[in-house]
Each structure stands twice: as structure tokens, then as C-alpha cells.
Design an enzyme around this catalytic site. Structure first.
Site, PDB file in Angstrom:
ATOM      1  N   LYS A  10       0.815  -1.222   0.000  1.00  0.00           N
ATOM      2  CA  LYS A  10       0.000   0.000   0.000  1.00  0.00           C
ATOM      3  C   LYS A  10       0.855   1.282   0.000  1.00  0.00           C
ATOM      4  CE  LYS A  10      -4.113  -2.076   2.153  1.00  0.00           C
ATOM      5  NZ  LYS A  10      -5.122  -1.935   3.230  1.00  0.00           N
ATOM      6  N   TYR A  50     -12.443  -1.558  -3.783  1.00  0.00           N
ATOM      7  CA  TYR A  50     -12.998  -1.721  -2.438  1.00  0.00           C
ATOM      8  C   TYR A  50     -14.522  -1.511  -2.430  1.00  0.00           C
ATOM      9  CZ  TYR A  50      -8.500  -2.151   0.005  1.00  0.00           C
ATOM     10  OH  TYR A  50      -7.290  -2.602   0.492  1.00  0.00           O
ATOM     11  N   HIS A 116      -2.248  -5.295   1.533  1.00  0.00           N
ATOM     12  CA  HIS A 116      -3.549  -5.960   1.335  1.00  0.00           C
ATOM     13  C   HIS A 116      -3.323  -7.417   0.963  1.00  0.00           C
ATOM     14  CE1 HIS A 116      -7.407  -7.035  -0.555  1.00  0.00           C
ATOM     15  NE2 HIS A 116      -6.675  -7.510  -1.555  1.00  0.00           N
ATOM     16  N   GLU A 127      -9.471 -10.037  -8.102  1.00  0.00           N
ATOM     17  CA  GLU A 127      -8.493  -8.973  -7.842  1.00  0.00           C
ATOM     18  C   GLU A 127      -7.257  -9.104  -8.733  1.00  0.00           C
ATOM     19  OE1 GLU A 127      -9.793  -8.498  -3.135  1.00  0.00           O
ATOM     20  OE2 GLU A 127      -7.752  -9.115  -3.627  1.00  0.00           O
TER      21      GLU A 127
HETATM   22  P1  ATP Z   1      -7.470  -5.489   3.063  1.00  0.00           P
HETATM   23  O1  ATP Z   1      -8.753  -5.797   2.293  1.00  0.00           O
HETATM   24  O2  ATP Z   1      -6.905  -4.124   2.750  1.00  0.00           O
HETATM   25  O3  ATP Z   1      -6.463  -6.592   2.927  1.00  0.00           O
HETATM   26  P2  ATP Z   1      -8.649  -6.484   5.457  1.00  0.00           P
HETATM   27  O4  ATP Z   1      -9.217  -7.544   4.568  1.00  0.00           O
HETATM   28  O5  ATP Z   1      -7.809  -6.913   6.613  1.00  0.00           O
HETATM   29  O6  ATP Z   1      -7.812  -5.439   4.618  1.00  0.00           O
HETATM   30  P3  ATP Z   1     -11.174  -5.148   5.268  1.00  0.00           P
HETATM   31  O7  ATP Z   1     -12.258  -5.369   6.240  1.00  0.00           O
HETATM   32  O8  ATP Z   1     -11.277  -5.758   3.911  1.00  0.00           O
HETATM   33  O9  ATP Z   1      -9.812  -5.562   5.997  1.00  0.00           O
HETATM   34  O10 ATP Z   1     -10.991  -3.567   5.134  1.00  0.00           O
HETATM   35  C1  ATP Z   1     -10.324  -2.997   4.005  1.00  0.00           C
HETATM   36  C2  ATP Z   1      -9.478  -1.852   4.477  1.00  0.00           C
HETATM   37  O11 ATP Z   1     -10.321  -0.838   4.991  1.00  0.00           O
HETATM   38  C3  ATP Z   1      -8.522  -2.192   5.614  1.00  0.00           C
HETATM   39  O12 ATP Z   1      -7.272  -2.636   5.163  1.00  0.00           O
HETATM   40  C4  ATP Z   1      -8.399  -0.879   6.353  1.00  0.00           C
HETATM   41  O13 ATP Z   1      -7.363  -0.078   5.804  1.00  0.00           O
HETATM   42  C5  ATP Z   1      -9.727  -0.207   6.111  1.00  0.00           C
HETATM   43  N1  ATP Z   1     -10.581  -0.404   7.283  1.00  0.00           N
HETATM   44  C6  ATP Z   1     -11.209  -1.532   7.674  1.00  0.00           C
HETATM   45  N2  ATP Z   1     -11.907  -1.342   8.799  1.00  0.00           N
HETATM   46  C7  ATP Z   1     -11.714  -0.040   9.141  1.00  0.00           C
HETATM   47  C8  ATP Z   1     -12.167   0.795  10.191  1.00  0.00           C
HETATM   48  N3  ATP Z   1     -12.967   0.321  11.154  1.00  0.00           N
HETATM   49  N4  ATP Z   1     -11.755   2.086  10.196  1.00  0.00           N
HETATM   50  C9  ATP Z   1     -10.957   2.578   9.245  1.00  0.00           C
HETATM   51  N5  ATP Z   1     -10.495   1.843   8.223  1.00  0.00           N
HETATM   52  C10 ATP Z   1     -10.860   0.559   8.155  1.00  0.00           C
HETATM   53 MG    MG Z   2     -10.253  -7.167   2.775  1.00  0.00          MG
END
Ligand code: ATP
Ligand code: MG
Length: 138
Positions: A10, A50, A116, A127
Site C-alpha cells: 500500500k 474496495y 492488502h 483482484e
Molecule cells: P485489506 O482488504 O486491505 O487486505 P482487510 O481484509 O484486513 O484489509 P477489510 O475489512 O477488507 O480488511 O478492510 C479494508 C481496508 O479498509 C482495511 O485494510 C483498512 O485499511 C480499512 N478499514 C477496515 N476497517 C476499518 C475501520 N474500522 N476504520 C478505518 N479503516 C478501516
Molecule cells: Mg479485505
């Protein structure tokens, strides 16, 4: 596709100049790099990537962050790749990630969380196709 996953180094990691260190963690954990590039996402691309989070309160911040600088998407191969890679990167919030995980070492906050990883085989394929021409032929 159960042997492949899609990673994105990222903008915070690219900005902190740790692309090489992170790839070193990935390859030492036994993943093979099948495809890789450095690119900058448009707001439309980041929004589409996203899209599952469209209704979440952090969506706009997430899109702003993901477009704040270049990113490095990688197609990675290893047996049970999706699950193994999620273990290697650790919890979404770096403060809750286990010691030794990429997010624990390089992440600064839940938004600036370094990397990610795809969350399912189906999404790994979607993706990978998003960044590279197909998921089978990378
Ligand atoms: P990624 O998809 O980036 O690998 P992840 O699968 O661990 O991360 P997701 O739930 O898919 O988590 O969330 C996508 C991204 O959104 C996270 O990487 C984070 O940067 C952001 N994010 C998730 N939850 C929150 C939150 N509660 N507040 C702020 N940002 C968040
Ligand atoms: Mg995710």
C-alpha cells in the site's frame, strides 16, 4: 486458484521505502512472485477495488488513502495461498496483529496498514484480473 493470492503493497509502505523489505518477508515465507508492477490507482479504480465497503463510514478515507501514492500489486503463489498470506500479514489493525506479521512490523494504523491480501479464492481471481490480464495466466 487455491494456490494463488493477490497482494498490494500500500501507499504508506511505498512511501516509507520498504517495498524490498516487504517482498523479502513474502518470499522468505515461501511465496513465489508470479506478477508484479508499480502503479497509481485513480479514485475510480480504488473505489471499484474496495466496492464491497461502499456503505462503510471509512470508505472515502480508504479510497483517498489508496490513491495517495503508488502501490505495488503482486500475484503470489503458494499452497493454500489465501489463508497462508492472511496469516503472514496479520490482523487488519496493526496494533492487534501478531508479532512478526507484516502489518505488525510495517503498519502504523488501521488505515495505514502496509499491505492488502485477498480474503477468498474467488476474490483472489477477481483482484488478480483487476491488475493483471487474467488470474489463470499470470
Ligand atoms: P485489506 O482488504 O486491505 O487486505 P482487510 O481484509 O484486513 O484489509 P477489510 O475489512 O477488507 O480488511 O478492510 C479494508 C481496508 O479498509 C482495511 O485494510 C483498512 O485499511 C480499512 N478499514 C477496515 N476497517 C476499518 C475501520 N474500522 N476504520 C478505518 N479503516 C478501516
Ligand atoms: Mg479485505
Amino acid at each position: 486458484m487455491s494456490n494463488k493470492t493477490l497482494a498490494i503493497i500500500k501507499p504508506d509502505s511505498v512511501g516509507n521505502n520498504v517495498i524490498g523489505e516487504i517482498i523479502s518477508h513474502i518470499t522468505k515465507a515461501g511465496f513465489k512472485v508470479k506478477a508484479m508492477k508499480l502503479t497509481k490507482l485513480s479514485p475510480e479504480q480504488a473505489g471499484n477495488f474496495y466496492a464491497v465497503h461502499k456503505e462503510r463510514p471509512f470508505y472515502q478515507d480508504l479510497v483517498d488513502y489508496m490513491t495517495s501514492g503508488p502501490v505495488v500489486p503482486l500475484s503470489l503463489e503458494k499452497e493454500n495461498a489465501v489463508e497462508e498470506f492472511r496469516k503472514l500479514i496479520g490482523a487488519t489493525d496493526p496494533t492487534k496483529a501478531e508479532d512478526g506479521t507484516i502489518r505488525k512490523i510495517f503498519g502504523k494504523s488501521i488505515e495505514n496498514n502496509a499491505i492488502h491480501g485477498s480474503d477468498s479464492d474467488e476474490n483472489a481471481c477477481i483482484e488478480t484480473t483487476f491488475f493483471f490480464s487474467s488470474c489463470e495466466r499470470v
